[in-house]
Design a protein around this motif. Structure first.
Motif, PDB file in Angstrom:
ATOM      1  N   THR A  96       0.857  -1.363  -0.172  1.00 19.40           N
ATOM      2  CA  THR A  96       0.245   0.046  -0.005  1.00 19.40           C
ATOM      3  C   THR A  96       1.324   1.481   0.293  1.00 19.40           C
ATOM      4  O   THR A  96       0.679   2.247  -0.312  1.00 19.40           O
ATOM      5  CB  THR A  96      -1.138  -0.811   0.928  1.00 19.40           C
ATOM      6  OG1 THR A  96      -0.418   0.080   2.070  1.00 19.40           O
ATOM      7  CG2 THR A  96      -2.031  -1.393   0.803  1.00 19.40           C
ATOM      8  N   LYS A  97       1.712   1.828   0.943  1.00 21.61           N
ATOM      9  CA  LYS A  97       2.643   2.265   1.209  1.00 21.61           C
ATOM     10  C   LYS A  97       3.592   2.600  -0.940  1.00 21.61           C
ATOM     11  O   LYS A  97       3.312   3.894  -1.179  1.00 21.61           O
ATOM     12  CB  LYS A  97       4.025   2.696   1.586  1.00 21.61           C
ATOM     13  CG  LYS A  97       3.493   2.836   3.342  1.00 21.61           C
ATOM     14  CD  LYS A  97       5.003   2.446   4.254  1.00 21.61           C
ATOM     15  CE  LYS A  97       3.892   2.579   5.774  1.00 21.61           C
ATOM     16  NZ  LYS A  97       5.203   2.418   6.752  1.00 21.61           N
ATOM     17  N   SER A  98       3.935   1.870  -1.243  1.00 18.39           N
ATOM     18  CA  SER A  98       4.260   1.451  -2.550  1.00 18.39           C
ATOM     19  C   SER A  98       3.618   2.546  -3.472  1.00 18.39           C
ATOM     20  O   SER A  98       3.710   3.383  -4.734  1.00 18.39           O
ATOM     21  CB  SER A  98       4.649   0.551  -3.317  1.00 18.39           C
ATOM     22  OG  SER A  98       5.619   1.138  -4.421  1.00 18.39           O
ATOM     23  N   ARG A  99       2.098   1.494  -3.449  1.00 23.35           N
ATOM     24  CA  ARG A  99       0.816   1.707  -4.149  1.00 23.35           C
ATOM     25  C   ARG A  99       0.724   3.861  -4.151  1.00 23.35           C
ATOM     26  O   ARG A  99      -0.125   4.232  -5.192  1.00 23.35           O
ATOM     27  CB  ARG A  99      -0.317   1.513  -4.629  1.00 23.35           C
ATOM     28  CG  ARG A  99       0.098  -0.610  -4.766  1.00 23.35           C
ATOM     29  CD  ARG A  99      -0.784  -1.458  -4.192  1.00 23.35           C
ATOM     30  NE  ARG A  99      -1.838  -1.012  -5.536  1.00 23.35           N
ATOM     31  CZ  ARG A  99      -3.455  -1.513  -5.517  1.00 23.35           C
ATOM     32  NH1 ARG A  99      -3.454  -2.803  -4.795  1.00 23.35           N
ATOM     33  NH2 ARG A  99      -3.833  -1.164  -6.255  1.00 23.35           N
ATOM     34  N   ALA A 100       0.395   4.257  -2.905  1.00 15.37           N
ATOM     35  CA  ALA A 100       0.371   5.056  -2.527  1.00 15.37           C
ATOM     36  C   ALA A 100       0.941   6.682  -3.484  1.00 15.37           C
ATOM     37  O   ALA A 100       0.562   7.048  -3.444  1.00 15.37           O
ATOM     38  CB  ALA A 100      -0.162   5.596  -1.018  1.00 15.37           C
ATOM     39  N   ILE A 101       2.212   5.818  -3.899  1.00 14.17           N
ATOM     40  CA  ILE A 101       2.830   6.790  -5.026  1.00 14.17           C
ATOM     41  C   ILE A 101       2.519   7.000  -5.779  1.00 14.17           C
ATOM     42  O   ILE A 101       2.273   8.562  -6.237  1.00 14.17           O
ATOM     43  CB  ILE A 101       4.393   6.666  -4.821  1.00 14.17           C
ATOM     44  CG1 ILE A 101       4.844   6.370  -3.256  1.00 14.17           C
ATOM     45  CG2 ILE A 101       5.511   7.248  -5.925  1.00 14.17           C
ATOM     46  CD1 ILE A 101       5.015   7.179  -2.115  1.00 14.17           C
ATOM     47  N   PRO A 102       2.364   6.397  -6.992  1.00 18.81           N
ATOM     48  CA  PRO A 102       2.135   6.650  -8.399  1.00 18.81           C
ATOM     49  C   PRO A 102       0.155   7.198  -8.328  1.00 18.81           C
ATOM     50  O   PRO A 102      -0.833   7.983  -8.446  1.00 18.81           O
ATOM     51  CB  PRO A 102       1.180   5.301  -8.888  1.00 18.81           C
ATOM     52  CG  PRO A 102       1.662   4.328  -7.968  1.00 18.81           C
ATOM     53  CD  PRO A 102       2.461   4.990  -6.783  1.00 18.81           C
ATOM     54  N   GLU A 103      -0.656   6.567  -7.203  1.00 17.24           N
ATOM     55  CA  GLU A 103      -2.455   7.003  -7.022  1.00 17.24           C
ATOM     56  C   GLU A 103      -2.332   8.728  -6.580  1.00 17.24           C
ATOM     57  O   GLU A 103      -2.498   9.534  -7.247  1.00 17.24           O
ATOM     58  CB  GLU A 103      -2.979   5.925  -6.123  1.00 17.24           C
ATOM     59  CG  GLU A 103      -3.042   5.107  -6.463  1.00 17.24           C
ATOM     60  CD  GLU A 103      -3.408   4.267  -5.137  1.00 17.24           C
ATOM     61  OE1 GLU A 103      -3.591   4.350  -3.706  1.00 17.24           O
ATOM     62  OE2 GLU A 103      -3.816   3.198  -5.406  1.00 17.24           O
TER      63      GLU A 103
END
Length: 183
Positions: free
Chosen positions: A138-145
């Protein structure tokens, strides 16, 4: 040497051989944190390994085919970011990154990815950027989101992570979308 100043606290600096010990120390110190999502961590056992990897990264940069750079936060190596191979015919690339656990929560990765997106679109004149993240990361996915990328799908069993396959979320961003968001 390639350096991209992000802001007063951050810069992206192309890895050189003299960074091998520092890079290994960052990976080694964050081993348990990083290995949850990165399949290469357990195989990184010595700084000496970077003596063959870093020249490959430098050749990649010299060949205009992407690069790997250190993320320097207030002068300290905090993580790594890079452009994977560049498809010049289709004007696209993908971004990969990791951050040491103690550097999280400061906006370091969001600002670093944003700077790399600007560089890719405005300096390299690319049309599309992709980021792939483990669906549970979730932390990595939050960047592009956070940066306005569109989730384009899930690739099932896309990566082997030590003893199992896991799914990857694919995010994409087009030049025209980024340009419009800046207005």
């Amino acid at each position: 040497m390639f350096t991209l100043k992000v802001d007063e606290e951050l810069e992206l600096q192309l890895f050189q051989l003299q960074h091998a010990e520092e890079l290994f120390a960052l990976v080694d110190f964050n081993r348990q944190h990083l290995r949850v999502w990165l399949p290469w961590v357990d195989n990184t056992t010595s700084a000496v390994q970077y003596n063959s990897i870093i020249p490959m990264w430098l050749k990649q940069f010299a060949d205009h085919n992407g690069f790997n750079a250190g993320i320097r936060y207030k002068g300290k190596l905090a993580g790594s970011i890079g452009l994977h191979q560049i498809d010049w015919h289709n004007k696209q690339t993908s971004i990969g990154y990791f951050l040491g656990e103690g550097f999280q929560g400061k906006g370091i990765m969001t600002r670093s990815v944003q700077a790399l997106v600007n560089y890719s679109f405005f300096e390299l004149k690319l049309n599309r950027i992709e980021i792939r993240c483990g669906i549970g990361n979730t932390k990595s996915r939050a960047i592009p989101e956070r940066l306005g990328f569109t989730q384009e799908g899930i690739v099932r069993d896309a990566e082997f992570l030590y003893d199992h396959f896991h799914d990857l979320a694919i995010y994409g961003l087009l030049y025209r979308e980024w340009f419009e968001s800046l207005k």
